[in-house]
Design a protein around this motif. Structure first.
Motif, PDB file in Angstrom:
ATOM      1  N   CYS A 189     -76.203 143.053 -18.219  1.00 44.99           N
ATOM      2  CA  CYS A 189     -75.105 142.974 -17.690  1.00 44.99           C
ATOM      3  C   CYS A 189     -74.452 141.733 -17.293  1.00 44.99           C
ATOM      4  N   SER A 222     -77.093 149.669 -11.320  1.00 47.67           N
ATOM      5  CA  SER A 222     -75.790 149.180 -11.287  1.00 47.67           C
ATOM      6  C   SER A 222     -75.804 148.242 -10.114  1.00 47.67           C
ATOM      7  N   THR A 228     -72.712 146.164  -9.669  1.00 38.77           N
ATOM      8  CA  THR A 228     -71.379 146.272  -9.264  1.00 38.77           C
ATOM      9  C   THR A 228     -70.816 147.650  -9.926  1.00 38.77           C
ATOM     10  N   ASN A 247     -68.659 147.619 -11.740  1.00 40.04           N
ATOM     11  CA  ASN A 247     -68.257 147.397 -13.422  1.00 40.04           C
ATOM     12  C   ASN A 247     -69.401 147.344 -14.178  1.00 40.04           C
ATOM     13  N   THR A 248     -70.613 147.381 -13.518  1.00 39.42           N
ATOM     14  CA  THR A 248     -71.988 147.486 -14.390  1.00 39.42           C
ATOM     15  C   THR A 248     -72.065 148.539 -15.425  1.00 39.42           C
ATOM     16  N   ASN A 295     -67.368 141.236 -17.526  1.00 49.10           N
ATOM     17  CA  ASN A 295     -66.373 141.509 -16.318  1.00 49.10           C
ATOM     18  C   ASN A 295     -66.841 141.948 -14.955  1.00 49.10           C
ATOM     19  N   GLU A 296     -67.289 141.004 -14.381  1.00 45.16           N
ATOM     20  CA  GLU A 296     -68.073 141.304 -12.955  1.00 45.16           C
ATOM     21  C   GLU A 296     -68.989 142.562 -13.097  1.00 45.16           C
ATOM     22  N   GLU A 297     -69.697 142.345 -14.008  1.00 41.00           N
ATOM     23  CA  GLU A 297     -70.806 143.489 -14.283  1.00 41.00           C
ATOM     24  C   GLU A 297     -72.226 143.214 -13.576  1.00 41.00           C
ATOM     25  N   GLU A 352     -69.789 140.580  -8.370  1.00 45.67           N
ATOM     26  CA  GLU A 352     -68.494 140.860  -8.007  1.00 45.67           C
ATOM     27  C   GLU A 352     -67.902 139.271  -8.063  1.00 45.67           C
ATOM     28  N   ARG A 392     -66.679 136.208 -13.612  1.00 42.84           N
ATOM     29  CA  ARG A 392     -66.640 136.796 -14.901  1.00 42.84           C
ATOM     30  C   ARG A 392     -67.001 135.689 -15.937  1.00 42.84           C
TER      31      ARG A 392
END
Length: 261
Positions: free
Chosen positions: A137, A164, A166, A168-169, A192-194, A197, A200
């Motif tokens: 991640c 997970s 976030t 985006n994960t 990307n914010e994975e 939060e 990046r």
């Protein structure tokens, strides 16, 4: 033998196990023979070292060192060739991109943040040396996974729970595999914010004289400021920098050598 002597002997045996495993990964039975000790004693010492995070059992059931000893000797790490070579480039890069620059290495399915240089901003990036993150991640971790063989990737996914952090994960193995194919093609990875939060990042590989990826150089920033447009605008510059660092560590690009010949 009194209690104090037993403690000293136990400490000596613990250090001996670390030294033996440092030479190469060892099996339990091999350690018993090399230590000239009994199963119970070796098991107790191994369990203690494993519980404290100094060693772990790899996929072949051999005991191997983690990088925890590095974190205890951070001043020695800072004198390591990697950081000595990379530091001047990092200082210049921070000024150019105006974001936080991080050097990471890898251990036990984790990214280990070795060093960072922060851009002087009111919004600071929480990526401290000594901290770890799951491979799947963060940009540097996904980049590292892209250097795994298909078999190594399957082994990784079999033992790794993709939870997970976030919204985006990426928690789908198929989606991650597709992303890894993309990373292999483009030569860098993006987070990307994975993991966190509003954070990046983009990561590029650093290779050594064995032509193996030993570390990553990543740029991290808050997502509203570190936009995709900005990320792709620095790809060429950072790619060139990681290439120079790798070459100073003895890396030879075999493809380029073939073209020259």
């Amino acid at each position: 033998m009194n209690i104090e002597q037993k403690r000293v002997k136990s400490a000596e045996n613990t250090l001996m196990i670390l030294e033996l495993i440092a030479e190469k990964p060892r099996s339990f039975s091999e350690l018993i023979v090399l230590m000239n000790s009994n199963k119970a004693t070796v098991f107790r010492l191994i369990t203690t070292l494993e519980n404290q995070g100094y060693i772990y059992k790899n996929q072949k059931d051999f005991y191997q060192l983690t990088l925890k000893l590095y974190s205890l000797g951070k001043k020695e790490i800072e004198r390591h060739d990697l950081l000595e070579v990379a530091k001047p480039f990092l200082l210049k890069l921070v000024k150019d991109v105006k974001e936080t620059v991080v050097i990471s290495i890898f251990t036990k399915d984790m990214v280990y943040y070795l060093d960072k240089i922060e851009w002087n901003s009111a919004l600071r990036i929480v990526v401290e040396p000594g901290r770890t993150a799951p491979l799947y991640c963060v940009a540097s971790g996904k980049l590292y996974l892209s250097h795994f063989s298909d078999e190594e990737l399957d082994d990784y996914f079999n033992r790794q729970l993709l939870k997970s952090f976030t919204v985006n994960t990426i928690t789908s193995i198929d989606t991650l595999k597709n992303e890894i194919v993309k990373i292999r093609e483009q030569g860098f990875a993006i987070d990307n914010e994975e993991w966190e939060e509003y954070l990046r990042g983009i990561a590029f590989p650093i290779y050594d004289y064995t032509n193996k990826m030993i570390a990553s150089l990543s740029i991290s920033g808050v997502s509203y400021r570190f936009s995709e447009e900005k990320i792709f605008s620095i790809v060429d510059e950072v790619s060139l920098i990681t290439k120079k660092i790798s070459e100073l560590l003895g890396y030879i690009n075999r493809k380029e050598e073939g073209i020259k010949k």
